[in-house]
Design a protein around this motif. Structure first.
Motif, mmCIF file in Angstrom:
data_model
loop_
_atom_site.group_PDB
_atom_site.id
_atom_site.type_symbol
_atom_site.label_atom_id
_atom_site.label_comp_id
_atom_site.label_asym_id
_atom_site.label_seq_id
_atom_site.Cartn_x
_atom_site.Cartn_y
_atom_site.Cartn_z
ATOM 1 N N GLU A 261 40.454 34.594 32.915
ATOM 2 C CA GLU A 261 40.371 33.525 33.908
ATOM 3 C C GLU A 261 41.156 33.885 35.159
ATOM 4 O OE1 GLU A 261 41.461 29.696 32.561
ATOM 5 O OE2 GLU A 261 39.530 29.305 31.600
ATOM 6 N N ALA A 262 42.342 34.475 34.962
ATOM 7 C CA ALA A 262 43.161 34.865 36.112
ATOM 8 C C ALA A 262 42.443 35.926 36.951
ATOM 9 C CB ALA A 262 44.514 35.398 35.623
ATOM 10 N N ILE A 263 41.838 36.898 36.280
ATOM 11 C CA ILE A 263 41.086 37.930 36.995
ATOM 12 C C ILE A 263 39.889 37.309 37.714
ATOM 13 C CG2 ILE A 263 39.675 40.008 36.705
ATOM 14 C CD1 ILE A 263 41.490 40.790 34.382
ATOM 15 N N GLY A 264 39.244 36.329 37.050
ATOM 16 C CA GLY A 264 38.109 35.654 37.663
ATOM 17 C C GLY A 264 38.488 34.951 38.952
ATOM 18 N N ARG A 265 39.633 34.276 38.944
ATOM 19 C CA ARG A 265 40.082 33.580 40.166
ATOM 20 C C ARG A 265 40.393 34.565 41.274
ATOM 21 N NH1 ARG A 265 42.809 30.358 36.300
ATOM 22 N NH2 ARG A 265 44.707 31.595 36.552
ATOM 23 N N ILE A 266 41.017 35.670 40.922
ATOM 24 C CA ILE A 266 41.397 36.663 41.937
ATOM 25 C C ILE A 266 40.166 37.301 42.564
ATOM 26 C CG2 ILE A 266 42.512 38.909 42.268
ATOM 27 C CD1 ILE A 266 44.525 38.078 40.111
#
Length: 416
Positions: A221-226
């Motif tokens: 999820e963190a990678i997706g937001r970035i």
């Protein structure tokens, strides 16, 4: 299975669900090895059909295209709606993403109205629990009047319970009412279905969902937001393009092509063919055809295996990494603003990128776009502006030996 008073018993088990909810994995678990994939009549939409055995009785299992609603705004939604309304349906199995129940329950309310036995399959239940989401399945089943089963399709968990639920299911008898008249002073016409469903779903979610601290941090999820935010996503996109140039343009089109063309073929393969031809065939037309300046053995094989093969292989390896890592859907979100300028949306990035591999394959995938206008625009771009892997191989082969500046100039030309 019990059938509703409005419909006769059918022979098809139809899988329905939003895109990317694991519906195809559920389909594979319910069917055997033999599956047929064909176009729905009069459309370009693929529909998969297989055989499933349930308590010694065999049913046809149909995997419909992923949809967000039964209101036909796209060809996929029209096909799914037609299969449900016109097909010989015994049971509808809705596959839902347990992490995103709001979108799925809106579709559930539409499916309930059809009057066909319905089972709700809450897939990816393990991911929901990891994120601290707890679903009161019993309460939700009572409120909707349907059988509900939690599954983890990739591991097979819950599939046996799903098969049992399919056999025991009945026509929904929901304990929720959402078709209400306007308040005092307003007309007695019914309010929008859509607005009413949204209110019902909001109330259901408030009643059945509980949230706690996630079991573990979700790195994806963190990678997706970035990768989807313009400030961080655009630099990442530029970095990926640079890495692609270094891997495909420099390493494959430079180092590998140089080794295969000049060393392997130039010093070993081609001299062998030339010597063998001179010894057994001699001079003449056949010799020129095989090993001349445009010979099939010397030139064609060299171009195919010493130049194009290396670059195409490198490209598909790189593309496969992008696809398996989940970056392509995030790229479509990031590119949505860019494509809107020419009347498209971010989903167009998928056939455009595929066009760098195979123009024919990319043109076929243009059917994921919603309107005929969008599909025509993408097809024109694929025909006139996007080089396929073979063309890209030649371009990369030429630019790889020149400079990054030449690649930049070519990229800007193609962009415009």
């Amino acid at each position: 299975m019990r059938c509703g008073v409005r419909r006769r018993c059918g022979v098809n088990i139809v899988l329905v669900g939003n895109p990317n909810v694991g519906k195809s994995v559920i389909f594979n678990s319910l069917t055997g090895n033999y599956v047929t994939v064909s176009n729905y009549p009069g459309t370009t939409v693929d529909v998969s059909k297989g055989a499933g055995k349930f308590s010694a009785k065999q049913y046809a299992v149909i995997d419909t295209p992923g949809v967000n609603s039964l209101t036909a705004h796209s060809e996929d939604e029209k096909v799914t709606r037609d299969i449900l309304l016109e097909g010989d349906t015994a049971v509808i199995v809705q596959v839902a993403d347990s992490k995103n129940l709001k979108r799925s329950l809106l579709l559930t309310l539409e499916l309930i109205e059809i009057g066909v036995p319905l089972v709700l399959c809450l897939n990816m239940s393990d991911e929901a629990k990891e994120r601290g989401i707890t679903i009161d399945v019993k309460k939700l089943a009572d409120r909707l009047g349907i059988n509900i089963v939690e599954t983890v399709a990739v591991t097979g968990e819950g599939i046996a319970r799903l098969k049992e639920a399919i056999l025991k299911t009945k026509v929904p008898s929901p304990a929720v009412e959402y078709l209400k008249t306007e308040r005092e002073g307003a007309s007695t016409d019914k309010i929008s279905l859509m607005r009413a469903r949204e209110r019902v779903v909001a109330a259901l979610l408030e009643d059945i969902l509980k949230f706690s601290k996630p079991l573990k941090k979700n790195i994806a999820e963190a990678i997706g937001r970035i990768t989807t935010r313009p400030i961080t996503g655009v630099p990442i996109l530029i970095l990926i393009v640079i890495l692609m140039y270094l891997f495909v343009g420099k390493f494959a089109a430079g180092t590998l092509v140089n080794f295969f063309e000049n060393i392997l073929f130039g010093k070993i393969v081609n001299p062998f063919f030339i010597a063998a031809t001179d010894k057994y065939i001699g001079a003449g037309f056949l010799r020129d055809f095989l090993i001349g300046d445009y010979g099939i053995l010397t030139m064609a094989l060299t171009y195919a295996f010493a130049i194009i093969f290396q670059i195409v292989t490198a490209f598909f390896l790189f593309f496969g990494i992008l696809e398996d890592s989940g970056y392509l859907p995030r790229l479509s979100v990031l590119s949505d603003i860019i494509f809107k300028v020419i009347g498209l949306n971010g989903r167009a990035i998928l056939p455009i990128i595929l066009g760098l591999g195979c123009g024919t394959m990319a043109t076929l995938t243009a059917r994921i776009l919603d309107t005929k206008k969008e599909r025509i625009l993408v097809s024109i771009l694929l025909t006139l502006a996007i080089p396929c892997s073979a063309q890209l191989g030649v371009v990369m082969g030429m630019l790889g030996s020149i400079s990054g500046k030449a690649l930049f100039v070519w990229f800007v030309i193609m962009l415009f």
